[in-house]
Design an enzyme around this catalytic site. Structure first.
Site, PDB file in Angstrom:
ATOM      1  N   CYS A   1       0.513  -0.942   0.008  1.00 33.91           N
ATOM      2  CA  CYS A   1       0.083   0.108   0.053  1.00 33.91           C
ATOM      3  C   CYS A   1       0.290   1.285  -0.398  1.00 33.91           C
ATOM      4  O   CYS A   1       0.691   2.499  -0.688  1.00 33.91           O
ATOM      5  CB  CYS A   1      -1.334  -0.436   1.078  1.00 33.91           C
ATOM      6  SG  CYS A   1      -0.232   0.047   3.021  1.00 33.91           S
TER       7      CYS A   1
ATOM      8  N   HIS B   1      -2.387   0.933   7.185  1.00 30.63           N
ATOM      9  CA  HIS B   1      -2.474   0.764   5.306  1.00 30.63           C
ATOM     10  C   HIS B   1      -2.294   2.570   5.012  1.00 30.63           C
ATOM     11  O   HIS B   1      -2.457   3.200   5.928  1.00 30.63           O
ATOM     12  CB  HIS B   1      -4.046   0.908   5.212  1.00 30.63           C
ATOM     13  CG  HIS B   1      -4.279   0.874   3.858  1.00 30.63           C
ATOM     14  ND1 HIS B   1      -3.369  -0.002   2.516  1.00 30.63           N
ATOM     15  CD2 HIS B   1      -5.465   0.927   3.095  1.00 30.63           C
ATOM     16  CE1 HIS B   1      -4.106  -0.383   1.529  1.00 30.63           C
ATOM     17  NE2 HIS B   1      -5.407   0.369   1.347  1.00 30.63           N
TER      18      HIS B   1
ATOM     19  N   ASN C   1      -8.147   4.416  -2.316  1.00 33.92           N
ATOM     20  CA  ASN C   1      -7.304   3.995  -1.874  1.00 33.92           C
ATOM     21  C   ASN C   1      -6.602   2.330  -3.664  1.00 33.92           C
ATOM     22  O   ASN C   1      -7.582   2.650  -4.320  1.00 33.92           O
ATOM     23  CB  ASN C   1      -8.594   2.724  -1.666  1.00 33.92           C
ATOM     24  CG  ASN C   1      -8.066   1.352  -0.314  1.00 33.92           C
ATOM     25  OD1 ASN C   1      -7.201   1.696  -0.377  1.00 33.92           O
ATOM     26  ND2 ASN C   1      -9.096   0.932   0.134  1.00 33.92           N
TER      27      ASN C   1
END
Lengths: 363, 119
Positions: free
Chosen positions: A99, A239, A257
């Site tokens: 991520c 994250h 995202n």
């Protein structure tokens, strides 16, 4: 999704808490806990705040976050700036804790579009290069994740080429970037962190998207739409994402995202101010150093100082660029042509080598 | 260094700024907006003079001796500590004279121009 809860139960809890979002089946909601965790990958290190410290810091300054920032608009979204979209398409990190690579790359890609003033700029940088080539020296791995400082430093010091140079696949692998990656690499001029709430909004509304990281709880995997607030479920992990806007009226950040378009609002989500540590600290890309031709631009300004061979030109869509200083005649030839272009308000094609002007056509 | 000065007056405002003998930096300013007015700001011995026009140029066959005429200020000598710096200043000064664009410059205690933006 939290264990032992179905979507109806979760939505009941969300309504009871007046949390303002809806849960439902997503591309990651039905994965095993282990597979869900593999969609994350932020492990703070190198002096970065821990996830718990981020949560506490964000909660502590909630009132200042909720206050409108002086000079910043009440709402902003880089997907719609006078009808133009400066956010690159949603990607999917798959089952690899990369991520950090996606959250930083999204910010750099938008910075390129913004700096060039071209929302249609075809830019797709290689997250695989950042994660599998630059990352391992500071511990990056699919199973172990990564942290922000070396990712931003990687963009500043090494550079990342286009996606085609090393396409991303979601498994641990050796660096396999293309042979000419250096000539295709994009570097950034610098980066810094921003913690002050007003400064975050000012940067977002004037400079570009920011990278940020937060704590993901198990209910987040079932997010469909609305303004996310943690309601149920334990911590899944850290994250990183890219913050692309905000709304003071709604009290939320708008985020990109990296779980594909089958999750959230076509891959995007809104998260409440002060929630899960999202706004404790964010990471800003200061500018893009590019290698290659910048065509049909204009010379807006010139600058010099009482130092040997030190002059810069402000190029439309690119900002300040240093003029090559290899020897006197190189320096003066380029400076004189840039001055001529400015005098005549003529378009120029400029070749930059890591942001240094090395060739120019005055048209 | 030669200390010859331009002798010709600049319009009605002649206040020739006398100039004494005289790590790579980078620009920090963004292009000006139309709302920004003229201003003079001092930081220590440095003085920033903003939003001026260059209305004259002068040079002579002496080493590193080039001046610009600043509207409302008078003649200002360009920093003479380096060949390449003074030529770069002269190119920018000439550009400002031709385009009549706004100029922001930093003047030091030696009364010479040591940093210059041309918009």
């Amino acid at each position: 999704m939290p264990q032992d809860l179905d979507f109806n139960q979760l939505n009941t809890l969300i309504r009871s808490a007046n949390a303002g979002w809806q849960a439902g089946p997503t591309s990651v909601s039905d994965l095993s806990a282990e597979d869900q965790k593999s969609r994350l990958g932020y492990f703070p290190a190198g002096g970065e705040e821990s996830l718990e410290q981020r949560i506490q810091a964000a909660a502590a300054k909630l009132s200042s976050i909720q206050a409108s920032a002086i000079g910043a608009p009440a709402a902003f979204d880089w997907r719609n700036v006078n009808g133009q979209n400066y956010v690159t398409p949603i990607r999917n990190q798959g089952g690899c804790g990369s991520c950090v690579s996606f959250g930083t790359t999204a910010a750099v890609e938008s910075a390129m579009r913004i700096q060039r003033g071209d929302p249609g700029l075809a830019v797709d940088l290689s997250e695989a290069t950042l994660f599998f080539c630059i990352g391992p020296s500071s511990g990056a791995s699919c199973g172990g994740g990564w942290y922000m400082t070396p990712a931003m430093d990687g963009y500043k010091n090494t550079g990342v080429p286009d996606e085609a140079c090393f396409p991303y696949t979601d498994h641990q692998q050796a660096c396999a970037r293309c042979a000419d990656w250096q000539s295709r690499a994009i570097k950034i001029t610098g980066w810094h962190t921003i913690s002050n709430a007003a400064d975050i909004k000012t940067w977002l509304s004037t400079k570009g998207p920011l990278s940020s990281c937060f704590t993901v709880y198990n209910d987040f995997f079932a997010y469909k739409t609305g303004i996310y607030r943690h309601v149920s479920g334990g911590v899944a992990g850290g994250h990183c994402i890219c913050v692309i806007g905000y709304s003071d009226a709604g009290g939320f950040w708008i985020c990109k995202n990296s779980w594909g378009t089958g999750w959230g609002e076509s891959g995007f989500f809104c998260i409440a101010y002060g929630e899960c540590g999202i706004d404790s600290t964010m990471w800003a890309v200061e500018g893009i150093l590019q290698t290659g031709w910048l065509n049909n631009t204009r010379v807006i300004g010139l600058w010099t100082i009482d130092q040997d061979r030190n002059a810069w030109a402000y190029l439309q869509g690119a900002g300040w660029r240093k003029i090559a200083w290899g020897n006197d005649n190189i320096f003066f030839d380029l400076l004189r042509l840039l001055a001529a272009a400015k005098e005549g308000a003529r378009p120029v094609n400029v070749y930059q080598d890591n942001g240094v002007i090395k060739q120019i056509y005055v048209l | 260094m030669p200390d010859t000065k331009p002798q010709q007056d600049l319009l009605s405002s002649v206040s020739t700024a006398g100039a004494g003998e005289g790590g790579a930096a980078a620009p920090t300013a963004e292009p000006p907006t139309s709302a920004e007015g003229g201003a003079i700001g001092a930081v220590g011995a440095s003085v920033w003079v903003n939003n001026k026009k260059i209305n004259a140029l002068w040079s002579i066959n002496e080493n590193r001796n080039s001046w610009v005429g600043v509207a409302g200020v008078g003649w200002v000598k360009l920093a003479n500590n380096s060949d390449t710096a003074i030529v770069a200043f002269t190119i920018l000064g000439a550009n400002a004279r031709q385009t009549q664009g706004n100029v922001n410059y930093r003047q030091e205690s030696d009364n010479m121009m040591h940093e210059m933006y041309v918009w």
